[in-house]
Motif scaffolding. Structure first.
Motif, PDB file in Angstrom:
ATOM      1  N   UNK A 122     -26.893  65.069 -47.325  1.00  0.00           N
ATOM      2  CA  UNK A 122     -27.551  63.846 -46.854  1.00  0.00           C
ATOM      3  C   UNK A 122     -26.799  62.600 -47.323  1.00  0.00           C
ATOM      4  N   UNK A 123     -26.391  62.591 -48.592  1.00  0.00           N
ATOM      5  CA  UNK A 123     -25.648  61.435 -49.104  1.00  0.00           C
ATOM      6  C   UNK A 123     -24.327  61.254 -48.361  1.00  0.00           C
ATOM      7  N   UNK A 124     -23.676  62.358 -48.047  1.00  0.00           N
ATOM      8  CA  UNK A 124     -22.386  62.274 -47.370  1.00  0.00           C
ATOM      9  C   UNK A 124     -22.547  61.753 -45.948  1.00  0.00           C
ATOM     10  N   UNK A 125     -23.495  62.316 -45.195  1.00  0.00           N
ATOM     11  CA  UNK A 125     -23.609  61.968 -43.786  1.00  0.00           C
ATOM     12  C   UNK A 125     -24.217  60.583 -43.572  1.00  0.00           C
ATOM     13  N   UNK A 126     -24.971  60.079 -44.554  1.00  0.00           N
ATOM     14  CA  UNK A 126     -25.509  58.722 -44.449  1.00  0.00           C
ATOM     15  C   UNK A 126     -24.549  57.690 -44.999  1.00  0.00           C
ATOM     16  N   UNK A 127     -23.539  58.139 -45.749  1.00  0.00           N
ATOM     17  CA  UNK A 127     -22.587  57.214 -46.350  1.00  0.00           C
ATOM     18  C   UNK A 127     -21.420  56.901 -45.430  1.00  0.00           C
ATOM     19  N   UNK A 135     -32.124  64.796 -42.729  1.00  0.00           N
ATOM     20  CA  UNK A 135     -31.994  65.908 -43.673  1.00  0.00           C
ATOM     21  C   UNK A 135     -33.051  65.729 -44.760  1.00  0.00           C
ATOM     22  N   UNK A 136     -34.101  66.522 -44.693  1.00  0.00           N
ATOM     23  CA  UNK A 136     -35.217  66.416 -45.641  1.00  0.00           C
ATOM     24  C   UNK A 136     -35.098  67.537 -46.661  1.00  0.00           C
ATOM     25  N   UNK A 137     -34.312  67.285 -47.695  1.00  0.00           N
ATOM     26  CA  UNK A 137     -34.068  68.312 -48.715  1.00  0.00           C
ATOM     27  C   UNK A 137     -35.325  68.629 -49.505  1.00  0.00           C
ATOM     28  N   UNK A 138     -36.144  67.609 -49.804  1.00  0.00           N
ATOM     29  CA  UNK A 138     -37.355  67.807 -50.601  1.00  0.00           C
ATOM     30  C   UNK A 138     -38.343  68.733 -49.890  1.00  0.00           C
ATOM     31  N   UNK A 139     -38.536  68.518 -48.611  1.00  0.00           N
ATOM     32  CA  UNK A 139     -39.462  69.368 -47.858  1.00  0.00           C
ATOM     33  C   UNK A 139     -38.957  70.806 -47.803  1.00  0.00           C
ATOM     34  N   UNK A 140     -37.647  70.971 -47.609  1.00  0.00           N
ATOM     35  CA  UNK A 140     -37.068  72.318 -47.551  1.00  0.00           C
ATOM     36  C   UNK A 140     -37.317  73.078 -48.844  1.00  0.00           C
ATOM     37  N   UNK A 141     -37.092  72.433 -49.998  1.00  0.00           N
ATOM     38  CA  UNK A 141     -37.273  73.104 -51.290  1.00  0.00           C
ATOM     39  C   UNK A 141     -38.747  73.403 -51.541  1.00  0.00           C
ATOM     40  N   UNK A 142     -39.628  72.474 -51.166  1.00  0.00           N
ATOM     41  CA  UNK A 142     -41.058  72.699 -51.382  1.00  0.00           C
ATOM     42  C   UNK A 142     -41.584  73.876 -50.581  1.00  0.00           C
ATOM     43  N   UNK A 143     -41.002  74.099 -49.408  1.00  0.00           N
ATOM     44  CA  UNK A 143     -41.469  75.197 -48.560  1.00  0.00           C
ATOM     45  C   UNK A 143     -40.894  76.546 -48.970  1.00  0.00           C
ATOM     46  N   UNK A 144     -39.876  76.544 -49.821  1.00  0.00           N
ATOM     47  CA  UNK A 144     -39.266  77.805 -50.215  1.00  0.00           C
ATOM     48  C   UNK A 144     -40.262  78.726 -50.919  1.00  0.00           C
ATOM     49  N   UNK A 145     -41.092  78.153 -51.786  1.00  0.00           N
ATOM     50  CA  UNK A 145     -41.979  78.968 -52.613  1.00  0.00           C
ATOM     51  C   UNK A 145     -43.311  79.283 -51.949  1.00  0.00           C
ATOM     52  N   UNK A 147     -22.264  62.253 -26.573  1.00  0.00           N
ATOM     53  CA  UNK A 147     -22.892  61.943 -27.860  1.00  0.00           C
ATOM     54  C   UNK A 147     -24.169  62.767 -28.045  1.00  0.00           C
ATOM     55  N   UNK A 148     -24.934  62.953 -26.973  1.00  0.00           N
ATOM     56  CA  UNK A 148     -26.162  63.758 -27.069  1.00  0.00           C
ATOM     57  C   UNK A 148     -25.826  65.212 -27.374  1.00  0.00           C
ATOM     58  N   UNK A 149     -24.771  65.723 -26.786  1.00  0.00           N
ATOM     59  CA  UNK A 149     -24.352  67.100 -27.065  1.00  0.00           C
ATOM     60  C   UNK A 149     -23.930  67.243 -28.522  1.00  0.00           C
ATOM     61  N   UNK A 150     -23.238  66.244 -29.069  1.00  0.00           N
ATOM     62  CA  UNK A 150     -22.845  66.281 -30.471  1.00  0.00           C
ATOM     63  C   UNK A 150     -24.081  66.312 -31.369  1.00  0.00           C
ATOM     64  N   UNK A 151     -25.084  65.529 -31.026  1.00  0.00           N
ATOM     65  CA  UNK A 151     -26.321  65.524 -31.818  1.00  0.00           C
ATOM     66  C   UNK A 151     -26.994  66.886 -31.787  1.00  0.00           C
ATOM     67  N   UNK A 152     -27.067  67.510 -30.619  1.00  0.00           N
ATOM     68  CA  UNK A 152     -27.692  68.827 -30.510  1.00  0.00           C
ATOM     69  C   UNK A 152     -26.900  69.870 -31.310  1.00  0.00           C
ATOM     70  N   UNK A 153     -25.587  69.785 -31.278  1.00  0.00           N
ATOM     71  CA  UNK A 153     -24.765  70.713 -32.073  1.00  0.00           C
ATOM     72  C   UNK A 153     -25.000  70.505 -33.567  1.00  0.00           C
ATOM     73  N   UNK A 154     -25.150  69.232 -33.972  1.00  0.00           N
ATOM     74  CA  UNK A 154     -25.429  68.948 -35.386  1.00  0.00           C
ATOM     75  C   UNK A 154     -26.773  69.544 -35.798  1.00  0.00           C
ATOM     76  N   UNK A 155     -27.774  69.464 -34.926  1.00  0.00           N
ATOM     77  CA  UNK A 155     -29.078  70.052 -35.229  1.00  0.00           C
ATOM     78  C   UNK A 155     -28.987  71.567 -35.363  1.00  0.00           C
ATOM     79  N   UNK A 156     -28.226  72.196 -34.478  1.00  0.00           N
ATOM     80  CA  UNK A 156     -28.059  73.656 -34.548  1.00  0.00           C
ATOM     81  C   UNK A 156     -27.406  74.066 -35.866  1.00  0.00           C
ATOM     82  N   UNK A 157     -26.344  73.366 -36.247  1.00  0.00           N
ATOM     83  CA  UNK A 157     -25.637  73.719 -37.475  1.00  0.00           C
ATOM     84  C   UNK A 157     -26.483  73.416 -38.710  1.00  0.00           C
ATOM     85  N   UNK A 158     -27.240  72.327 -38.672  1.00  0.00           N
ATOM     86  CA  UNK A 158     -28.140  72.004 -39.783  1.00  0.00           C
ATOM     87  C   UNK A 158     -29.205  73.093 -39.922  1.00  0.00           C
ATOM     88  N   UNK A 159     -29.726  73.569 -38.794  1.00  0.00           N
ATOM     89  CA  UNK A 159     -30.686  74.664 -38.828  1.00  0.00           C
ATOM     90  C   UNK A 159     -30.081  75.939 -39.396  1.00  0.00           C
TER      91      UNK A 159
END
Length: 267
Positions: free
Chosen positions: A110-115, A247-257, A58-70
């Motif tokens: 985020x909506x999909x993975x939390x749902x 998944x912090x979409x708001x922070x990601x968009x704010x940092x784009x500019x 399970x920990x390996x799955x979490x680390x893989x999810x973080x890599x793919x999210x990055x």
């Protein structure tokens, strides 16, 4: 307070139930005069090994999810930079469009993975609509003068984002082996009861009578605690506990500019 809340994720109603069963079994064994020196290897074989294996998986799955999210975030940011810097003319509308599409993509993820799994098809349609909009955005940049090779590179960014999304989706959709978890859950309930005679046998060596029930309590808490840790790592997106992928979409968009202002060249 955070430490206490984290402790509450490990010690719950299941821990209390197994502790009570272990104490009751020990008490009955003492009153009935039933004592036996059972081998402890059964515990490691039936419970500890399967749980530790599941925790590692399970920990390996979490680390893989973080890599793919990055990877999704990194290539999304690269698309934004391409829209900002690879064309000769600055266009705020172009930047706002790619910001909106990337924001919608991460919000949909985020909506999909939390749902729930049942809601996944609808969320998946939104996500692939966002990828389609990114592809159309690259086509727009081609019309505005972006070179063909650079358009191809942008399409590669989108392709890698899709591959990473599919990897994260499978982590969300599939769990660690259910039969292995069912096996360990069965023995977590059974062994504290069966080992009542063992705890009664060990109690004869205690100088202080009050220590009789310490071992069955610790025995139950340790086993159930390990099982709870595995359960919380099982779904890295449910936002239960501090180890989940957020998944912090708001922070990601704010940092784009942040780098939109051009540096003044040195004279």
């Amino acid at each position: 307070m955070e430490r206490i809340s984290q402790l509450g994720l490990i010690l719950n109603w299941k821990s209390l139930l197994i502790v009570m069963l272990a104490i009751l079994s020990t008490f009955i064994s003492l009153r009935a005069g039933i004592a036996a020196d059972f081998p402890l290897t059964m515990i490691s074989t039936a419970i500890v090994f399967p749980i530790v294996f599941s925790i590692g998986h399970a920990y390996k799955r979490r680390e893989n999810a973080l890599d793919d999210y990055g990877t999704i975030k990194a290539h999304g940011r690269a698309l934004y930079f391409a829209a900002r810097d690879w064309l000769p003319e600055q266009n705020d509308d172009r930047l706002r469009q790619v910001e909106q599409v990337l924001s919608e993509l991460l919000l949909s993820c985020r909506d999909m993975f939390k749902g729930s799994i049942e809601e996944m098809p609808e969320h998946e349609k939104r996500i692939y609509a966002s990828f389609s909009h990114l592809s159309q955005f690259v086509k727009r940049m081609r019309g505005e003068g972006l070179a063909g090779g650079e358009c191809s590179r942008c399409n590669q960014y989108i392709s890698k984002m899709i591959v990473s999304f599919e990897s994260v989706k499978h982590i969300y959709q599939y769990r660690t082996p259910k039969t292995l978890r069912a096996f360990s859950d069965f023995f977590i309930v059974l062994l504290p009861i069966l080992y009542g005679p063992y705890f009664a046998y060990q109690a004869t060596e205690y100088a202080v009578p009050g220590l009789t029930f310490v071992m069955p309590v610790l025995f139950a808490i340790i086993l159930v605690g390990l099982d709870n840790i595995q359960s919380h790592l099982e779904d890295p997106f449910d936002q239960i506990g501090s180890d989940d992928v957020a998944i912090n979409a708001e922070k990601f968009v704010n940092l784009l500019s942040c780098g939109e202002k051009q540096l003044v060249p040195a004279e």
